[in-house]
Design an enzyme around this catalytic site. Structure first.
Site, short mmCIF file in Angstrom:
data_model
loop_
_atom_site.label_atom_id
_atom_site.label_comp_id
_atom_site.label_asym_id
_atom_site.label_seq_id
_atom_site.Cartn_x
_atom_site.Cartn_y
_atom_site.Cartn_z
N THR A 142 0.82 -1.21 0.00
CA THR A 142 0.00 0.00 0.00
C THR A 142 0.86 1.27 0.00
O THR A 142 0.68 2.17 -0.83
CB THR A 142 -0.90 -0.02 1.25
OG1 THR A 142 -1.55 -1.28 1.31
CG2 THR A 142 -1.94 1.07 1.21
N GLY B 289 -11.66 -3.30 5.56
CA GLY B 289 -10.24 -3.17 5.25
C GLY B 289 -9.50 -2.18 6.15
O GLY B 289 -8.37 -1.80 5.88
N VAL C 156 5.05 8.11 11.90
CA VAL C 156 4.06 8.56 12.89
C VAL C 156 2.96 9.35 12.17
O VAL C 156 3.24 10.33 11.48
CB VAL C 156 4.71 9.45 13.97
CG1 VAL C 156 3.66 9.91 14.98
CG2 VAL C 156 5.83 8.71 14.69
N LYS D 112 4.57 4.67 18.18
CA LYS D 112 4.59 6.03 17.64
C LYS D 112 4.86 7.05 18.76
O LYS D 112 5.60 8.02 18.56
CB LYS D 112 3.25 6.33 16.94
CG LYS D 112 3.06 5.48 15.68
CD LYS D 112 1.63 5.52 15.19
CE LYS D 112 1.45 4.69 13.92
NZ LYS D 112 0.04 4.45 13.58
N ILE E 13 0.52 13.20 8.17
CA ILE E 13 0.64 14.45 8.94
C ILE E 13 2.13 14.75 9.16
O ILE E 13 2.84 13.92 9.72
CB ILE E 13 -0.06 14.34 10.31
CG1 ILE E 13 -1.48 13.79 10.17
CG2 ILE E 13 -0.05 15.68 11.04
CD1 ILE E 13 -2.17 13.49 11.51
N GLU F 111 9.55 10.48 8.68
CA GLU F 111 8.31 11.27 8.78
C GLU F 111 7.07 10.39 8.67
O GLU F 111 6.06 10.61 9.35
CB GLU F 111 8.30 12.31 7.65
CG GLU F 111 7.11 13.22 7.64
CD GLU F 111 7.04 14.11 8.87
OE1 GLU F 111 7.84 15.04 8.97
OE2 GLU F 111 6.18 13.85 9.75
#
Ligand code: HSE
Length: 428
Positions: free
Chosen positions: A11, A185, A130, A203, A134, A127
């Site tokens: 993905t 999903g 987490v 995280k 964002i 980056e």
């Protein structure tokens, strides 16, 4: 051209590939950089089919990609501990820059990997590890660098947030909401990491290291998941003006750092209570800037790919301007100082016998532990003769609350185990 190698075309790998190819001209216009995906390593043919990728770019051997001289930046996007760790080490040893979305690996083996990066003069971009898309890592590290941080509140796991949102909106059980999330999903077949708070704790450990410059490990983070949340408590929470969220909480004070992931109540008028569905958010308080709120998609191919691409561009800029890698951001020296759990209000639900004097007995036990009640309600009569006595306490220590609860549960006027949930007012 700066050559990119992508390991893993799942993905996130696919989202990253799409952004880099479909937005190549846009990125060139914005940055002057010419980026090209020169190699992709993928072992599952189903992940390659139908994506219009030139076969010559594909290899089933990630080490071949890492050794390819055209590859300047390696994006490790397979997740898991091994072989991801081996691939990152191999890339760093060959002085290649690395980008990863792998929070579990960074939380468990970050020290080792960043030490190797420092030794070889490379960087690891994280980056995407987490909150997916964002840009919270860059915000904490760069945009807010002039601040000392005291408080982090995060909704860091989209799966749990989706499940809790459905439980809240539809009054359904955890099991039913999980089944729906799996069918749609949003949850894995084995949802343990997400629903038991482990993913959020991974995280949080990254955020705490960055924001508090303290070498927190997973062992320092008290972690509880959402699987035992009963919709009945979600309803009572609403009556008291709260919503239940899986919160990642970190506080820094003179006595040290408190870091925890657990289902907690947040006031309905706090911005974090409006973060619903698969969305993530981080509310962070800096001593100079005050509170900041970051909100967006915490998972998914293109949102997470967006974060991977931001690291790739950052590194490509440094490569093309021959700027040395900065000191790897997750290495922090010193000792971790764990603070005791800070006193907070608690929600407490006791299943009590419906007879005169029970409330005063419960409040008497709480008073013995110096816990006072700020609100109480007794709702609905049950056939078994037991009714839920639901209350909100004033600030109490976790230890005191647990001891009082044990005594209440051991008494003759209650049935089963009481439920307690932390209340996080969210304004520290
Ligand atoms: N499984 C994560 C979540 C997404 O549900 O938020 C990837 O970090």
């Amino acid at each position: 051209m700066i050559g990119i190698g992508i390991i893993g075309l799942g993905t996130v790998g696919t989202g990253t590939y799409r952004i880099l190819t479909e937005h190549a001209a846009l990125i060139r216009k914005k940055t002057g950089l010419d980026l090209g995906v020169v190699r992709i390593a993928e072992i599952d043919p189903r992940n390659i089919k139908g994506k219009g990728i030139d076969r010559k770019v594909i290899t089933s051997d990630a080490m071949e990609l890492i050794r390819d001289e055209r590859v300047n930046i390696v994006a490790e996007l397979i997740g898991g501990m091994n072989p991801a760790s081996d691939f990152i080490k191999a890339a760093l040893s060959l002085k290649k820059q690395v980008v990863t979305a792998n929070k579990a690996l960074l939380a468990e083996k970050g020290d080792e990997l960043f030490a190797l990066a420092r030794k070889t003069g490379c960087d690891i971009g994280f980056e995407a590890s987490v909150c997916g898309g964002i840009p919270v890592i860059r915000a904490i590290r760069d945009g807010l660098v002039g601040n000392e941080f005291t408080y982090i509140l995060g909704i860091l796991n989209g799966t749990s947030n989706y499940i809790l949102s459905r439980m809240t909106d539809e009054g359904i059980s955890f099991g039913e909401a999980l089944k729906n999330a799996q069918q749609e999903g949003y949850a894995e077949k084995d949802p343990t990491f997400d629903v038991e708070g482990i993913d959020a704790a991974h995280k949080l450990s990254i955020l705490v290291r960055l924001a508090f410059s303290s070498p927190v490990t997973m062992n320092n983070i008290t972690t509880h998941g959402i699987s035992s949340i009963d919709p009945v408590d979600i309803g009572f929470a609403r009556d008291f003006g709260y919503k239940i969220k899986l919160l990642a909480i970190a506080k820094k004070s003179a006595s040290g750092i408190e870091a925890r992931v657990e289902p907690a109540m947040i006031p309905l008028n706090h911005p974090m209570s409006s973060v619903n569905g698969v969305y993530n958010a981080v509310y962070i308080v800096g001593d100079r800037v005050g509170p900041n709120l970051f909100y967006g998609r915490g998972a998914g191919g293109e949102p997470t790919g967006s974060a991977v691409v931001s690291d790739i561009v950052d590194m490509a800029k440094r490569i093309s301007h021959k700027i040395a890698a900065p000191a790897p951001g997750l290495i922090v020296s010193g000792k971790y100082r764990e603070a005791k759990s800070s006193p907070v209000p608690y929600y407490l639900r006791v299943m009590a016998k419906d007879m005169p004097g029970v409330l005063s007995k419960i409040s008497g036990i709480l008073a013995d532990y110096k816990i006072s009640i700020s609100a109480v309600t007794q709702q609905g009569r049950k056939l078994s003769g037991h009714v839920p006595v639901v209350m909100v306490t004033h600030d109490a220590t976790e230890d005191g609350l647990k001891k009082a609860k044990q005594e209440i549960d051991g008494s003759s006027f209650t049935k089963g185990q009481s439920v307690h949930i932390r209340i996080e007012e969210g304004n520290s």
